[in-house]
Design a protein around this motif. Sequence first.
Motif, PDB file in Angstrom:
ATOM      1  N   LEU A 117      -1.485 -16.999  -0.343  1.00 20.18           N
ATOM      2  CA  LEU A 117      -2.477 -15.995  -0.719  1.00 20.18           C
ATOM      3  C   LEU A 117      -3.866 -16.308  -0.152  1.00 20.18           C
ATOM      4  O   LEU A 117      -4.849 -15.677  -0.535  1.00 20.18           O
ATOM      5  CB  LEU A 117      -2.538 -15.861  -2.242  1.00 20.18           C
ATOM      6  CG  LEU A 117      -1.264 -15.296  -2.872  1.00 20.18           C
ATOM      7  CD1 LEU A 117      -1.325 -15.346  -4.390  1.00 20.18           C
ATOM      8  CD2 LEU A 117      -1.007 -13.866  -2.413  1.00 20.18           C
ATOM      9  N   ASP A 118      -3.913 -17.261   0.776  1.00 18.14           N
ATOM     10  CA  ASP A 118      -5.222 -17.677   1.307  1.00 18.14           C
ATOM     11  C   ASP A 118      -6.007 -16.528   1.923  1.00 18.14           C
ATOM     12  O   ASP A 118      -7.204 -16.385   1.678  1.00 18.14           O
ATOM     13  CB  ASP A 118      -5.043 -18.802   2.343  1.00 18.14           C
ATOM     14  CG  ASP A 118      -4.671 -20.126   1.674  1.00 18.14           C
ATOM     15  OD1 ASP A 118      -4.624 -20.144   0.421  1.00 18.14           O
ATOM     16  OD2 ASP A 118      -4.416 -21.115   2.393  1.00 18.14           O
ATOM     17  N   ALA A 119      -5.326 -15.702   2.724  1.00 19.24           N
ATOM     18  CA  ALA A 119      -6.034 -14.620   3.419  1.00 19.24           C
ATOM     19  C   ALA A 119      -6.606 -13.617   2.419  1.00 19.24           C
ATOM     20  O   ALA A 119      -7.724 -13.128   2.576  1.00 19.24           O
ATOM     21  CB  ALA A 119      -5.090 -13.915   4.390  1.00 19.24           C
ATOM     22  N   LEU A 120      -5.837 -13.338   1.378  1.00 17.21           N
ATOM     23  CA  LEU A 120      -6.302 -12.397   0.367  1.00 17.21           C
ATOM     24  C   LEU A 120      -7.425 -13.020  -0.463  1.00 17.21           C
ATOM     25  O   LEU A 120      -8.455 -12.405  -0.731  1.00 17.21           O
ATOM     26  CB  LEU A 120      -5.118 -11.998  -0.534  1.00 17.21           C
ATOM     27  CG  LEU A 120      -5.368 -10.972  -1.635  1.00 17.21           C
ATOM     28  CD1 LEU A 120      -5.971  -9.697  -1.075  1.00 17.21           C
ATOM     29  CD2 LEU A 120      -4.062 -10.653  -2.355  1.00 17.21           C
TER      30      LEU A 120
ATOM     31  N   GLY B  51      -8.950  -3.466  -6.251  1.00 16.86           N
ATOM     32  CA  GLY B  51      -7.884  -2.763  -6.963  1.00 16.86           C
ATOM     33  C   GLY B  51      -6.572  -2.931  -6.230  1.00 16.86           C
ATOM     34  O   GLY B  51      -6.572  -3.153  -5.021  1.00 16.86           O
ATOM     35  N   PHE B  52      -5.469  -2.855  -6.934  1.00 20.96           N
ATOM     36  CA  PHE B  52      -4.146  -3.039  -6.329  1.00 20.96           C
ATOM     37  C   PHE B  52      -3.285  -1.809  -6.544  1.00 20.96           C
ATOM     38  O   PHE B  52      -3.097  -1.384  -7.678  1.00 20.96           O
ATOM     39  CB  PHE B  52      -3.450  -4.258  -6.945  1.00 20.96           C
ATOM     40  CG  PHE B  52      -4.086  -5.558  -6.551  1.00 20.96           C
ATOM     41  CD1 PHE B  52      -5.218  -6.012  -7.209  1.00 20.96           C
ATOM     42  CD2 PHE B  52      -3.573  -6.299  -5.502  1.00 20.96           C
ATOM     43  CE1 PHE B  52      -5.826  -7.210  -6.828  1.00 20.96           C
ATOM     44  CE2 PHE B  52      -4.172  -7.489  -5.111  1.00 20.96           C
ATOM     45  CZ  PHE B  52      -5.306  -7.938  -5.770  1.00 20.96           C
TER      46      PHE B  52
ATOM     47  N   TRP C 295     -12.686  -3.002  -2.548  1.00 22.35           N
ATOM     48  CA  TRP C 295     -11.461  -2.991  -1.751  1.00 22.35           C
ATOM     49  C   TRP C 295     -10.338  -2.388  -2.578  1.00 22.35           C
ATOM     50  O   TRP C 295     -10.268  -2.615  -3.782  1.00 22.35           O
ATOM     51  CB  TRP C 295     -11.015  -4.414  -1.418  1.00 22.35           C
ATOM     52  CG  TRP C 295     -11.915  -5.197  -0.530  1.00 22.35           C
ATOM     53  CD1 TRP C 295     -12.915  -6.039  -0.928  1.00 22.35           C
ATOM     54  CD2 TRP C 295     -11.899  -5.239   0.888  1.00 22.35           C
ATOM     55  NE1 TRP C 295     -13.517  -6.604   0.157  1.00 22.35           N
ATOM     56  CE2 TRP C 295     -12.908  -6.129   1.301  1.00 22.35           C
ATOM     57  CE3 TRP C 295     -11.118  -4.612   1.874  1.00 22.35           C
ATOM     58  CZ2 TRP C 295     -13.165  -6.420   2.635  1.00 22.35           C
ATOM     59  CZ3 TRP C 295     -11.373  -4.902   3.201  1.00 22.35           C
ATOM     60  CH2 TRP C 295     -12.397  -5.795   3.571  1.00 22.35           C
ATOM     61  N   VAL C 296      -9.449  -1.671  -1.899  1.00 22.08           N
ATOM     62  CA  VAL C 296      -8.179  -1.341  -2.540  1.00 22.08           C
ATOM     63  C   VAL C 296      -7.093  -1.989  -1.699  1.00 22.08           C
ATOM     64  O   VAL C 296      -6.935  -1.676  -0.515  1.00 22.08           O
ATOM     65  CB  VAL C 296      -7.945   0.178  -2.636  1.00 22.08           C
ATOM     66  CG1 VAL C 296      -6.563   0.460  -3.221  1.00 22.08           C
ATOM     67  CG2 VAL C 296      -9.017   0.817  -3.518  1.00 22.08           C
ATOM     68  N   ALA C 297      -6.377  -2.936  -2.312  1.00 26.00           N
ATOM     69  CA  ALA C 297      -5.274  -3.587  -1.620  1.00 26.00           C
ATOM     70  C   ALA C 297      -4.037  -2.706  -1.766  1.00 26.00           C
ATOM     71  O   ALA C 297      -3.533  -2.513  -2.857  1.00 26.00           O
ATOM     72  CB  ALA C 297      -5.030  -4.974  -2.220  1.00 26.00           C
TER      73      ALA C 297
ATOM     74  N   ALA D 128     -13.837   3.665  -0.913  1.00 28.58           N
ATOM     75  CA  ALA D 128     -13.536   2.228  -0.961  1.00 28.58           C
ATOM     76  C   ALA D 128     -12.914   1.787   0.365  1.00 28.58           C
ATOM     77  O   ALA D 128     -12.456   2.615   1.145  1.00 28.58           O
ATOM     78  CB  ALA D 128     -12.582   1.923  -2.105  1.00 28.58           C
ATOM     79  N   GLU D 129     -12.921   0.484   0.610  1.00 25.16           N
ATOM     80  CA  GLU D 129     -12.318  -0.058   1.824  1.00 25.16           C
ATOM     81  C   GLU D 129     -10.849  -0.350   1.574  1.00 25.16           C
ATOM     82  O   GLU D 129     -10.529  -1.102   0.658  1.00 25.16           O
ATOM     83  CB  GLU D 129     -12.970  -1.402   2.207  1.00 25.16           C
ATOM     84  CG  GLU D 129     -14.348  -1.327   2.742  1.00 25.16           C
ATOM     85  CD  GLU D 129     -14.393  -0.809   4.175  1.00 25.16           C
ATOM     86  OE1 GLU D 129     -13.397  -0.935   4.914  1.00 25.16           O
ATOM     87  OE2 GLU D 129     -15.448  -0.269   4.539  1.00 25.16           O
ATOM     88  N   PRO D 130      -9.953   0.200   2.373  1.00 27.02           N
ATOM     89  CA  PRO D 130      -8.548  -0.162   2.183  1.00 27.02           C
ATOM     90  C   PRO D 130      -8.221  -1.491   2.871  1.00 27.02           C
ATOM     91  O   PRO D 130      -8.860  -1.871   3.856  1.00 27.02           O
ATOM     92  CB  PRO D 130      -7.792   0.984   2.849  1.00 27.02           C
ATOM     93  CG  PRO D 130      -8.732   1.532   3.863  1.00 27.02           C
ATOM     94  CD  PRO D 130     -10.145   1.194   3.426  1.00 27.02           C
TER      95      PRO D 130
END
Length: 360
Positions: A198-201, A212-213, A118-120, A156-158
Amino acid sequence: MTERLESLGFSAHFKSQYEQLDARLVPGRIVAMHRREWDVFTDSGAIRAVLAGKRWADARPSDHHIVQPTIGDWVGLSEPGDGTYWVIEHVFERRTHLERGAAGRRTTPQTIVANVDWVAVVSAFERPGAQDAVAHRSLNPRRLERYLAAVAQGGAEPLLVVNKADLEPEHDTRVRELTERFAPVVVITASTKRPDGLDALRSRCVPGTTVGFVGLSGVGKSSIINALLGKDVQKTARERGSDARGRHTTTHRELFVMPEGALLIDTPGMREFALAADAEGELGGFDDVQALSEECRFRDCQHDGEPGCAVEEAVRAGTLAPDRLMSFRELRTELDARRKLQQRKRRGQLRGKFKSKRAR
Ligand code: GDP
Ligand code: ZN
């Protein structure tokens, strides 16, 4: 193959490559880069490694098959002959990558991080009524589109993360709008100021997953990473500011293991990726303004009060929406600021060429 490697993200894609690999080589994942040394996590712990001289010494940018290892890469290492450094002999084929395009003096794209799931893409709400420029710009849909496109390009998944939800009473409505606009990309809110913020993340940070951020500085990436890790490893904006020279004094890690088992990546490279993603959009998205500007009296017209400005004339005549001109000015101001910063950095790099320091 052990659980430890799996927990570092050693998935089937890498296992099958490992089976073909010279049995002498030990697999490991790069967690930090220094000037000529790499920190690598292996089955038996963290080690320091260098590149095999033969393999890379003569590498030219045109040698596409000779891959320079980067953060997140899986590599094959040989044991230190003289008891000091391990040697990186092989880079596993990547599953995903994040690439910074050719820009400025760089002529080939550069991979800044490898094998992220994932890329946040982090943005932030602004305090209602406040003129929070960073937050406002971070939610610019055209900017978000550019980030999403660059992430998708590397496989990657955004994930769109809108932080500082505590500042926006209407955050549910705003997220619904964003979700409609960016579907099928998932949009979630975050807040580092609320216990459940931050639960959802967190629920997406499952063991073995690499996240990745990216995002403008000031949106809260360091705060989010610190909160997810449960300790302060990344300096937040204020602390970074107090380091007058803005550089790392101690060895730092760039890939972190969350207590829940996910792997989080935050590197200076990711920050530069954000800059590149913005710069690439320079001409994109403003065809209307650009077309009108051909008619401006001055070639270098800034569309800001100059006589004979066709863009401002179009706004007055009602053929161009005023907010188009406003967003255009905003983006340009930002690009100018960045260009200056990069020039300054470049000059600094030339001056400090022989000193081993790393600018953040
Ligand atoms: P970065 O540059 O993206 O790493 O951002 P930082 O983590 O350094 O945060 C920038 C500023 O935003 C700091 O003053 C943080 O305290 C603040 N901040 C971070 N997360 C939140 C949040 O969820 N809500 C609010 N109100 N402020 C936040
Ligand atoms: Zn003009």
